[in-house]
Write a protein that holds these residues in place. Structure first.
Motif, short mmCIF file in Angstrom:
data_model
loop_
_atom_site.label_atom_id
_atom_site.label_comp_id
_atom_site.label_asym_id
_atom_site.label_seq_id
_atom_site.Cartn_x
_atom_site.Cartn_y
_atom_site.Cartn_z
N VAL A 18 100.85 98.43 -4.54
CA VAL A 18 99.30 98.63 -4.90
C VAL A 18 98.43 97.97 -4.15
CG1 VAL A 18 97.74 98.53 -6.82
CG2 VAL A 18 99.66 99.65 -7.20
N GLY A 19 98.64 96.49 -3.99
CA GLY A 19 97.82 95.51 -3.18
C GLY A 19 97.98 95.98 -1.81
N LEU A 20 99.12 96.39 -1.16
CA LEU A 20 98.82 96.78 0.19
C LEU A 20 98.01 97.86 0.50
CD1 LEU A 20 100.13 96.39 3.03
CD2 LEU A 20 102.06 98.06 2.51
N VAL A 21 98.19 99.06 -0.75
CA VAL A 21 97.05 100.27 -0.42
C VAL A 21 95.80 99.92 -0.75
CG1 VAL A 21 96.70 102.54 -1.78
CG2 VAL A 21 99.13 101.87 -1.20
N LEU A 22 95.46 98.79 -1.84
CA LEU A 22 94.32 98.38 -2.05
C LEU A 22 93.52 97.78 -0.81
CD1 LEU A 22 94.34 97.10 -5.60
CD2 LEU A 22 93.10 99.17 -4.70
N VAL A 39 92.77 93.51 -2.51
CA VAL A 39 94.05 93.04 -2.21
C VAL A 39 94.41 91.99 -3.19
CG1 VAL A 39 93.60 91.43 -0.41
CG2 VAL A 39 95.92 92.74 -0.46
N MET A 40 93.63 91.09 -3.64
CA MET A 40 93.96 90.00 -4.54
C MET A 40 93.94 90.52 -5.95
SD MET A 40 91.97 86.66 -3.13
CE MET A 40 90.46 87.07 -3.33
N VAL A 41 93.52 91.55 -6.27
CA VAL A 41 93.60 91.90 -7.55
C VAL A 41 94.87 92.15 -8.27
CG1 VAL A 41 92.87 93.76 -9.32
CG2 VAL A 41 91.18 93.24 -7.73
N PRO A 42 95.88 92.81 -7.54
CA PRO A 42 97.01 92.93 -8.29
C PRO A 42 97.93 91.51 -8.49
CG PRO A 42 97.04 94.31 -6.13
CD PRO A 42 95.77 93.72 -6.44
N ILE A 43 97.41 90.53 -7.36
CA ILE A 43 98.18 89.17 -7.37
C ILE A 43 97.81 88.56 -8.41
CG2 ILE A 43 98.60 87.22 -5.94
CD1 ILE A 43 97.81 88.68 -3.65
N ILE A 44 96.39 88.42 -8.73
CA ILE A 44 96.06 87.97 -9.99
C ILE A 44 96.24 88.52 -11.42
CG2 ILE A 44 93.75 87.59 -11.13
CD1 ILE A 44 93.81 85.65 -8.60
N LEU A 45 96.43 89.85 -11.29
CA LEU A 45 96.94 90.42 -12.50
C LEU A 45 98.22 89.95 -12.84
CD1 LEU A 45 95.39 93.84 -12.06
CD2 LEU A 45 94.58 91.94 -13.40
N MET A 46 99.09 89.88 -11.90
CA MET A 46 100.49 89.58 -12.01
C MET A 46 100.59 88.34 -12.45
SD MET A 46 102.62 92.25 -11.96
CE MET A 46 103.95 91.34 -11.95
N THR A 58 104.46 88.31 -5.96
CA THR A 58 103.81 89.54 -5.64
C THR A 58 102.82 89.17 -4.28
OG1 THR A 58 103.46 90.10 -7.89
CG2 THR A 58 101.73 91.08 -6.37
N GLY A 59 102.13 87.92 -4.42
CA GLY A 59 101.40 87.76 -3.22
C GLY A 59 102.34 87.42 -1.86
N LEU A 60 103.46 86.96 -2.21
CA LEU A 60 104.57 86.86 -0.85
C LEU A 60 104.93 88.40 -0.31
CD1 LEU A 60 106.17 85.27 1.12
CD2 LEU A 60 107.98 85.25 -0.68
N LEU A 61 105.15 89.36 -1.21
CA LEU A 61 105.44 90.68 -0.96
C LEU A 61 104.33 91.18 -0.18
CD1 LEU A 61 107.61 92.00 -3.71
CD2 LEU A 61 108.48 91.30 -1.58
N ILE A 62 103.15 90.98 -0.70
CA ILE A 62 101.97 91.49 0.02
C ILE A 62 101.90 91.11 1.54
CG2 ILE A 62 99.31 91.75 0.13
CD1 ILE A 62 99.59 92.10 -3.17
N GLY A 63 101.91 89.70 1.62
CA GLY A 63 101.70 89.22 2.75
C GLY A 63 102.77 89.78 3.74
N ILE A 64 104.04 89.73 3.29
CA ILE A 64 105.35 90.32 4.27
C ILE A 64 104.86 91.73 4.59
CG2 ILE A 64 107.52 91.03 4.20
CD1 ILE A 64 108.16 88.36 2.38
N MET A 65 104.52 92.59 3.73
CA MET A 65 104.17 94.02 4.03
C MET A 65 103.12 94.15 4.92
SD MET A 65 105.26 96.05 0.56
CE MET A 65 104.00 95.46 -0.46
N GLN A 66 102.17 93.31 4.71
CA GLN A 66 101.02 93.48 5.71
C GLN A 66 101.43 93.10 7.01
OE1 GLN A 66 97.95 91.06 4.27
NE2 GLN A 66 96.74 92.71 3.21
N MET A 67 102.45 92.26 7.39
CA MET A 67 103.03 91.69 8.72
C MET A 67 103.73 92.99 9.09
SD MET A 67 104.05 87.72 8.63
CE MET A 67 104.83 87.61 6.83
#
Length: 186
Positions: A18-22, A39-46, A58-67
């Motif tokens: 969801v973070g990647l999509v947002l 993008v920070m919303v799902p990280i904060i929520l988790m 969650t934050g690490l996965l979002i960062g990796i997927m963005q890369m």
């Protein structure tokens, strides 16, 4: 594996996606990168819902997927700072979880909002520091004759401040209107 741990891992995966999509639904501020996004919303929520491990993961996965899906990378260390570390540290917002849970039990929405703002500001500020350092070290040529620190602060602050404020508002609205989201899974 117990039910609670499995649910947490499933939510980490879903919220990272969801973070990647947002992040794609954003207001692009600069041609070189940086945008006001959710993008920070799902990280904060988790981080608030499950705690430190889930927030960091969650934050690490979002960062990796963005890369993986179109990051602007000039050096491996810049990739770590701008993507891996920058989104992971947002999960440190989880440090406010215990007092937030106490405020939730007493249904004190003012204190709930205060703790959510503190956690979000902490996560957003740490993310800003990561982008600031990457900017100073790897993108100093864009500063021209200006002070590279001031350039990086203004550049990165121009999108991080609004993104952090928006994230805090969304998290406050979500958790104060539905405090049951903070309840532990049985």
């Amino acid at each position: 594996m117990d039910k609670k741990r499995l649910l947490m891992m499933v939510e980490i995966a879903i919220f990272a996606a969801v973070g990647l999509v947002l992040d794609q639904i954003s207001f692009k501020m600069w041609a070189q990168g940086g945008s006001i996004s959710f993008v920070m919303v799902p990280i904060i929520l988790m981080a608030i819902r499950w705690g430190l491990t889930a927030g960091l993961a969650t934050g690490l996965l979002i960062g990796i997927m963005q890369m993986m899906f179109g990051a602007y990378i000039v050096h491996w260390l810049q990739a770590i700072l701008d993507y891996g570390l920058a989104f992971t540290v947002v999960g440190l917002a989880a440090i406010i979880r215990k007092p937030l849970l106490q405020a939730t039990q007493s249904l004190n929405k003012t204190k709930m909002a205060l703790y959510i703002v503190i956690g979000t500001l902490l996560g957003g500020s740490l993310r800003l520091v990561c982008h600031l350092l990457a900017g100073v070290v790897f993108f100093k040529e864009f500063a021209g004759d200006d002070n590279v620190w001031m350039y990086s602060i203004i550049y990165n602050g121009s999108y991080m401040l609004p993104a952090t404020i928006i994230t805090a508002i969304i998290a406050i609205l979500l958790f104060t209107s539905a405090p049951r989201l903070l309840q532990k899974v049985q």
